[in-house]
Scaffold this active site. Structure first.
Site, PDB file in Angstrom:
ATOM      1  CG  ASP A 275     -10.402  41.326  51.427  1.00 42.28           C
ATOM      2  OD1 ASP A 275      -9.959  40.173  51.237  1.00 42.28           O
ATOM      3  OD2 ASP A 275     -11.195  41.874  50.644  1.00 42.28           O
TER       4      ASP A 275
ATOM      5  CD  GLU B 208     -13.027  37.316  47.386  1.00 48.29           C
ATOM      6  OE1 GLU B 208     -13.675  36.632  46.580  1.00 48.29           O
ATOM      7  OE2 GLU B 208     -13.571  37.896  48.338  1.00 48.29           O
TER       8      GLU B 208
HETATM    9 ZN   LIG Z   1     -14.361  35.135  50.503  1.00 47.39          ZN
END
Ligand SMILES: [Zn+2]
Length: 483
Positions: free
Chosen positions: A120, A187
């Protein structure tokens, strides 16, 4: 994106070449043929990273604003691009979009290892679009660089791990111990559904890893003035990121007749007091070790750094002046959001500010809240913990795994020195604590100050050479566990 066709023409793709048979597309075909020539000079890994960047796997706090089709496309892309990995490794998709690969070993010599990364990316702020030289999601390759959001954080790492793995399988290697690969998809917004869930699966299986290697440090060059050689910084710990909402109350009423008891004035006093009275500086073991290793390069200051524990009272005043060093020696408190009042001429009854607290290993959030209270005696206010994340454990920097990673860095990057450090930012890696006491944070990329600024900023890019080095790093690291 509406100019997708342009992107395809810009970046030569195998699929683009096969598209038109019709005579009327003669011109177009010729153009692609030219591009096909160019393609021969561009290594496939760069084309793959470009393709990965074009999928807009943007994380957002609000789930309803996420385009999950892009994430689905990314998983398809992995399957299409790395067929051998998908033939040989067991693939589990966790919470729909996290990817977990397991390359099983027959011989099981030692504990498994875990390599992680995330696919992501953060959004591109509208106000920064004009600062980009290319479309941030074009994956455009020019002058030896692959451009786009995720080129350094962290699709480069995903691609490098996959390229190395595909290559190792193609060359007939077999793992001597189990190898796990985990790619998170959230994340950038905390990793709860990605890394945290994958970690809970490992916990259910009672797995213990020899080491975990995630993103984090890098090979840094030209950032610290005195150090003229490149330095590989391996993150052996990271600060925690907690949020506390400070709320004040005051007399409401009409602004034409104010009292001295306003909620906003109280809040600003608190903010001021906290900024004037930072948390005490502390020397953690990784930072002490980093100073020691830096000392030979630092001229006169090197003598102090070599004995940082002894001279810390003196040293901390100097270090506090640099925002990077300050973050390394103390828990920091930043005020990031504020609110209170809805109308121009009405005194609000309450006002609030969000304190983002980055906690150094060894401090706790409770201590920080006590600190805030201590310097604001006599002012009535409330503190609400929005999320609690303490500093991570400190992984050893004299372990066999650390030494092995250090050796690989030195094999890939000429004339590099390697040092442990404490990360101010946070990564998915903290989710794997409890599964391993050797968690290392390192991306095998050489970066200068411009590169560092481009992460989450404009013109994020990686050179093809850098990407190839990163793949080489993972290849020789994997070889350690292959036979
Ligand atoms: Zn990162």
């Amino acid at each position: 994106m509406n100019d997708h066709d342009n992107l395809v023409r810009e970046i030569p793709l195998r699929t683009a070449c096969a598209s038109s048979d019709d005579e009327s597309h003669q011109e177009e075909r010729e153009m692609y043929e030219v591009k096909e020539e160019v393609l021969k000079e561009i290594p496939l890994c760069a084309v793959h990273l470009g393709e990965a960047i074009r999928m807009m796997t943007i994380s957002r706090q609000d789930n309803s604003h996420i385009d999950f089709d892009q994430f689905e496309d990314f998983l398809k892309f992995l399957k299409r691009t790395y067929p051998k990995v998908h033939q040989v490794c067991q693939m589990d998709v966790v919470n729909q979009f996290s990817v977990l690969y397991h390359w099983k070993s027959e011989s099981k010599e030692g504990k498994p290892i875990l390599l992680t990364a995330h696919y992501d990316v953060v959004p591109v702020e509208k106000s920064s679009i004009n600062s980009w030289n290319v479309d941030p999601f074009s994956g455009e390759i020019k002058q030896g660089y692959i451009y786009g959001r995720g080129a350094l954080d962290d699709k480069n790492q995903v691609i490098s791990i996959m390229e190395a793995l595909e290559d190792s399988i193609e060359n007939g290697f077999l793992p001597k111990r189990d190898i796990y690969i985990a790619f998170g998809f959230d994340e950038e917004v905390g990793g709860e559904k990605g890394a945290k869930t994958m970690a809970s699966i490992f916990k259910e299986k009672n797995l213990q890893f020899e080491f975990v290697l995630d993103e984090g440090g890098a090979v840094i060059e030209g950032v610290i003035e005195e150090i003229t050689i490149p330095v590989g910084f391996i993150g052996v710990a990271e600060k925690g990121s907690s949020n506390v909402r400070i709320i004040t109350s005051g007399d409401g009423g009409h602004s034409s007749m104010p009292t001295k008891n306003s909620a906003i004035a109280k809040l600003s006093t608190i903010i001021n007091n906290v900024e004037k009275n930072p948390m005490p500086a502390k020397l953690t073991s990784p930072v002490e070790r980093m100073f020691q290793l830096m000392s030979p390069y630092m001229g006169k200051a090197g003598v102090l750094l070599n004995h940082s524990k002894l001279v810390f009272p003196l040293l901390k005043r100097k270090l506090s002046k640099s925002k990077t060093m300050n973050a390394m020696i103390r828990t920091t408190i930043s005020f990031t959001m504020t609110g209170g009042g809805e109308t121009e001429n009405v005194l609000p009854k309450t006002a609030w500010v969000n304190a983002n607290i980055r906690i150094i290993p060894g401090d706790t959030l409770d201590e920080v809240m006590e600190h805030i209270k201590k310097f604001n005696k006599g002012i009535a206010f409330e503190m609400k913990v929005m999320n609690r994340e303490e500093g991570s454990d400190v992984s050893p920097y004299d372990s066999e795994s650390y030494r092995m990673i250090e050796k690989k860095i030195k094999q890939v990057f000429d004339g590099v020195d390697v040092m442990p450090y404490l990360m101010a930012g946070s990564t998915d890696s903290r989710k794997y604590s409890g599964l391993c006491d050797k968690i290392y944070r390192f991306s095998a990329v050489k970066m200068n100050q411009d590169d560092l600024d481009s992460i989450h900023g404009a013109n994020e890019r990686i050179s093809i050479e850098n990407l190839q080095k990163m793949i080489l790093f993972y290849k020789i690291l994997l070889e350690e566990f292959l036979g």
